[in-house]
Design an enzyme around this catalytic site. Sequence first.
Site, PDB file in Angstrom:
ATOM      1  N   ASP A  34       1.268  -1.355  -0.366  1.00  0.00           N
ATOM      2  CA  ASP A  34       0.088   0.154  -0.241  1.00  0.00           C
ATOM      3  C   ASP A  34       0.726   1.657  -0.145  1.00  0.00           C
ATOM      4  O   ASP A  34       1.430   1.772   1.128  1.00  0.00           O
ATOM      5  CB  ASP A  34      -0.729  -0.056   1.388  1.00  0.00           C
ATOM      6  CG  ASP A  34      -1.928   1.895   1.813  1.00  0.00           C
ATOM      7  OD1 ASP A  34      -2.143   1.910   2.754  1.00  0.00           O
ATOM      8  OD2 ASP A  34      -2.061   2.242   0.439  1.00  0.00           O
ATOM      9  N   SER A 198      -0.748  16.400 -11.818  1.00  0.00           N
ATOM     10  CA  SER A 198      -0.872  15.385 -13.380  1.00  0.00           C
ATOM     11  C   SER A 198      -1.889  17.321 -14.319  1.00  0.00           C
ATOM     12  O   SER A 198      -2.019  17.451 -13.834  1.00  0.00           O
ATOM     13  CB  SER A 198      -2.045  14.135 -13.417  1.00  0.00           C
ATOM     14  OG  SER A 198      -2.727  14.500 -15.252  1.00  0.00           O
TER      15      SER A 198
HETATM   16  O1  LIG Z   1      -5.851   4.298   3.044  1.00  0.00           O
HETATM   17  C1  LIG Z   1      -5.157   4.838   1.675  1.00  0.00           C
HETATM   18  N1  LIG Z   1      -4.454   3.313   1.298  1.00  0.00           N
HETATM   19  N2  LIG Z   1      -4.174   2.531   1.373  1.00  0.00           N
HETATM   20  C2  LIG Z   1      -5.728   2.069   1.790  1.00  0.00           C
HETATM   21  N3  LIG Z   1      -6.902   2.018   1.457  1.00  0.00           N
HETATM   22  C3  LIG Z   1      -7.890   1.235   2.807  1.00  0.00           C
HETATM   23  C4  LIG Z   1      -6.187   0.160   3.139  1.00  0.00           C
HETATM   24  C5  LIG Z   1      -5.196   0.615   2.421  1.00  0.00           C
HETATM   25  C6  LIG Z   1      -5.310   6.020   1.727  1.00  0.00           C
HETATM   26  C7  LIG Z   1      -4.580   7.288   1.395  1.00  0.00           C
HETATM   27  C8  LIG Z   1      -4.200   8.153   1.096  1.00  0.00           C
HETATM   28  C9  LIG Z   1      -5.781   8.763   1.255  1.00  0.00           C
HETATM   29 BR1  LIG Z   1      -6.384  11.277   0.312  1.00  0.00          BR
HETATM   30  C10 LIG Z   1      -6.624   8.136   0.847  1.00  0.00           C
HETATM   31  C11 LIG Z   1      -6.614   6.732   0.974  1.00  0.00           C
END
Ligand SMILES: O=C(NNC1=NCCC1)c1ccc(Br)cc1
Length: 329
Positions: A34, A198
């Site tokens: 992630d 972007s």
């Molecule tokens: O949590 C985030 N990314 N990873 C994951 N999501 C669900 C499980 C893992 C995420 C990070 C930054 C922003 Br702005 C919005 C969402």
Amino acid sequence: DEGSATATSQSNDVEYTIPVSIGTPAQVLQLDLDTGSSDLWVFSTETESDQVNGQTLFDPSQSSSASYMDGYTWSISYGDGSTSNGDIYTDVVTIGGITVSSQAVEQAQSVSATFTRDSASDGLLGMAFDSINTAQPSQVETFFDNAQSSLDSFLFTADLKHNTDGSYGFGYIDSSLYTGDITYVDVDNSQGFWGWTSGGYAVGSDDYVTTDIVGIADTGTTLLLLDDSIVEAYYNEIDGSSNSDTYSGYVFPCSSSVPSFTFGVGSTTFTIPSDYMNTGAVYDDDSTCFGGLQSSSGTGTNIFGDVALKSAFVVFSGADSPTLGWATK
Ligand SMILES: O=C(NNC1=NCCC1)c1ccc(Br)cc1
């Protein structure tokens, strides 16, 4: 060192997991890599048993190299509202042949329903920047940071694929995985993410619209989440589409044709094919399909998630001034 690991698409590209070896003897867990977070956490023998649903559990008591970090805890909440928390051990962690001898491995003592339901993921491998790690009383470092001294180059690459296995590379760029040149753009890591801008977008074969889209590259988010103005322009091109309260996003008849989506990267552009822009039928009606592009108004940040990332070969370069590289494949 250089290494790579298979990125396994789970449930039609909802997430991509890689095998991670932890402890002595090795216990191998499938973790969701992630780039939108910075905690390495695992389902564990410490996890509330009624919150476990088929996941492989790391058992620190069976690892001769595990060492308890007395007084340390962690607690995280993700953009989709999911949460997890627990305590922390250090142990040896090997990914794609790259070994960190003393990696903080956060043990889940509690996870929210989204993680319990997701039997394909035994935890998360956070690969964003250390500044957003949640460990207390002091932060711990990501695998990527700990591996820096052993990596030939301080970078990792993502070659995510549609409904099939791709790969993550560590410490090197495999030139057989892309065509043409890699276009590098600056990264703003001030919020702890792989932030970048972007230069614009195009819906299908329509004219390219030059407009800055400030967002993050996040392998942990499934979809492409952009400003409402862009999302509305996109769904205007799909017959029968609507923003559904029932399904909490834009849906359309599965019989409708769906345009591709192009986004700018430096002086070039990348096009997400039409079939990546349709994630398939919703859970209770197989004639209603859910779009791969959705509004970012919920998170307040534009997110280039897997729908966008799997359209390219992407280099996450962690130098002092980090950069993102994009290449066609
Ligand atoms: O949590 C985030 N990314 N990873 C994951 N999501 C669900 C499980 C893992 C995420 C990070 C930054 C922003 Br702005 C919005 C969402």
